[in-house]
Design a protein around this motif. Sequence first.
Motif, PDB file in Angstrom:
ATOM      1  N   VAL A   1       0.860  -1.180   0.000  1.00 37.44           N
ATOM      2  CA  VAL A   1       0.000   0.000   0.000  1.00 37.44           C
ATOM      3  C   VAL A   1       0.899   1.233   0.000  1.00 37.44           C
ATOM      4  N   ASP A   2       0.822   2.056  -1.062  1.00 34.28           N
ATOM      5  CA  ASP A   2       1.656   3.259  -1.122  1.00 34.28           C
ATOM      6  C   ASP A   2       1.073   4.376  -0.266  1.00 34.28           C
ATOM      7  N   VAL A   3      -0.231   4.540  -0.358  1.00 35.34           N
ATOM      8  CA  VAL A   3      -0.893   5.590   0.416  1.00 35.34           C
ATOM      9  C   VAL A   3      -2.117   4.999   1.104  1.00 35.34           C
ATOM     10  N   ALA A   4      -2.217   5.210   2.415  1.00 35.05           N
ATOM     11  CA  ALA A   4      -3.381   4.721   3.156  1.00 35.05           C
ATOM     12  C   ALA A   4      -4.201   5.901   3.636  1.00 35.05           C
ATOM     13  N   LEU A   5      -5.493   5.828   3.410  1.00 34.29           N
ATOM     14  CA  LEU A   5      -6.358   6.911   3.853  1.00 34.29           C
ATOM     15  C   LEU A   5      -7.204   6.423   5.022  1.00 34.29           C
ATOM     16  N   ASN A   6      -6.852   6.945   6.188  1.00 34.51           N
ATOM     17  CA  ASN A   6      -7.573   6.557   7.393  1.00 34.51           C
ATOM     18  C   ASN A   6      -8.662   7.601   7.621  1.00 34.51           C
ATOM     19  N   GLN A   7      -9.832   7.330   7.055  1.00 38.01           N
ATOM     20  CA  GLN A   7     -10.859   8.372   7.020  1.00 38.01           C
ATOM     21  C   GLN A   7     -11.331   8.804   8.400  1.00 38.01           C
ATOM     22  N   SER A   8     -11.529   7.820   9.297  1.00 34.76           N
ATOM     23  CA  SER A   8     -12.032   8.220  10.617  1.00 34.76           C
ATOM     24  C   SER A   8     -10.966   9.003  11.376  1.00 34.76           C
ATOM     25  N   ASP A   9      -9.696   8.657  11.129  1.00 34.17           N
ATOM     26  CA  ASP A   9      -8.612   9.354  11.796  1.00 34.17           C
ATOM     27  C   ASP A   9      -8.499  10.798  11.295  1.00 34.17           C
ATOM     28  N   ILE A  10      -8.562  10.960   9.957  1.00 35.72           N
ATOM     29  CA  ILE A  10      -8.490  12.298   9.378  1.00 35.72           C
ATOM     30  C   ILE A  10      -9.638  13.155   9.913  1.00 35.72           C
ATOM     31  N   LEU A  11     -10.819  12.561   9.902  1.00 40.10           N
ATOM     32  CA  LEU A  11     -12.010  13.294  10.341  1.00 40.10           C
ATOM     33  C   LEU A  11     -11.895  13.694  11.808  1.00 40.10           C
ATOM     34  N   ALA A  12     -11.446  12.739  12.639  1.00 44.76           N
ATOM     35  CA  ALA A  12     -11.331  13.026  14.064  1.00 44.76           C
ATOM     36  C   ALA A  12     -10.357  14.176  14.307  1.00 44.76           C
TER      37      ALA A  12
END
Lengths: 139, 223
Positions: free
Chosen positions: B115-126
Amino acid sequence: MFIVIVGCGRVGSELAAGLYRKGHQVTIIDHVGSSFEHLPPDYRGRTIEAEVLSEDVLKNAGVEQAGGLAAVTNSDPVNAVVGHVARSIYGVPNVVVRNYDPRWKPLFEAFGLDMVSSTAWGASRIEELLERPAAAGGR
Amino acid sequence: MFVVVAGGGRTGAQLARYLLEQRHEVQVIEHRKDVLAHLHRELPTEAIYEGNATDARVLQGAGIERAHVLTACTAEDAENLSLCFVARERYKVPRTIACINNPRNAWLFDDKFRVDVALNQSDILAKLIEQEMSLGDMMTLLKLRKGRFSLVGEKIPAGARAVGVALKDLPLPKNSVIAAIIRGGEIVIPRGPLAFAADDEVLAIVDADGAAELARLFGPGGS
């Protein structure tokens, strides 16, 4: 040998019980606590109720010391991920995964994991018995 | 660029629409009937590939072999991880991006599964919510580098600490720069001797810590 089993459904519980009876040290992990009811009463190995992909769950189960690991949940992606993590991160020497849906076979091959395709194997064996009843051995 | 998007849920659909607007070539792979019905209302038919992304024939049919990017945004983390791994190892896709559904699985989303880029949506949002809570009237205009830096704007109220203070004398937070000041409808280039006045609109680029400090300098109360 110390063996970790992931998934305590029909296959997992059967496998755990069999290995335990042969004198192996067994730990079985499942994210649903009631799954352990599949285990026979004489199973005295360890059970862990946890989400297997969460960090440290496999590690805390002692996977680094395991001589073998079987990923036999009914989710192909989970089996593939667990198998890959066990082998490439924790260095488990002997990893076997269960292939549930035959469509997933090429993906398991990409991971280079030893797999047992019970669905495909079962179907082709049944086909064999239907076509050539005389060849049916072991009944 | 040619982008294969595995999973046509909310994230996948929105991403595909955006990429199409930017004139990229897109194939969204989806097999759930109800989700497909929704997708067909949002995207042109030629951008949708019906089938299960974990099926090798489907991946190949969607053109994975010539994809520049694979974006895995199905609802299952183990699926997203497997897809990235297979895309790189089997189909030599140069860039893989994956969405994380459950933050507890985040530790797996790196080179372990290609995985080159991981998007942790709940983390970003928090993190964004936490930042917004501490900023008062300061407005975030743009997020940069996955939310690590922001372009913020604030209209300086009378009584703010910065009023009457020259830019060079203002104790600006370390990772921050004043980009522009809008005064009376005109852009004023911020230079050292320039003193801030009430009703100036300040535009600044800051990191998360800097934003809170900046809000204290330019916010009301000025304590």
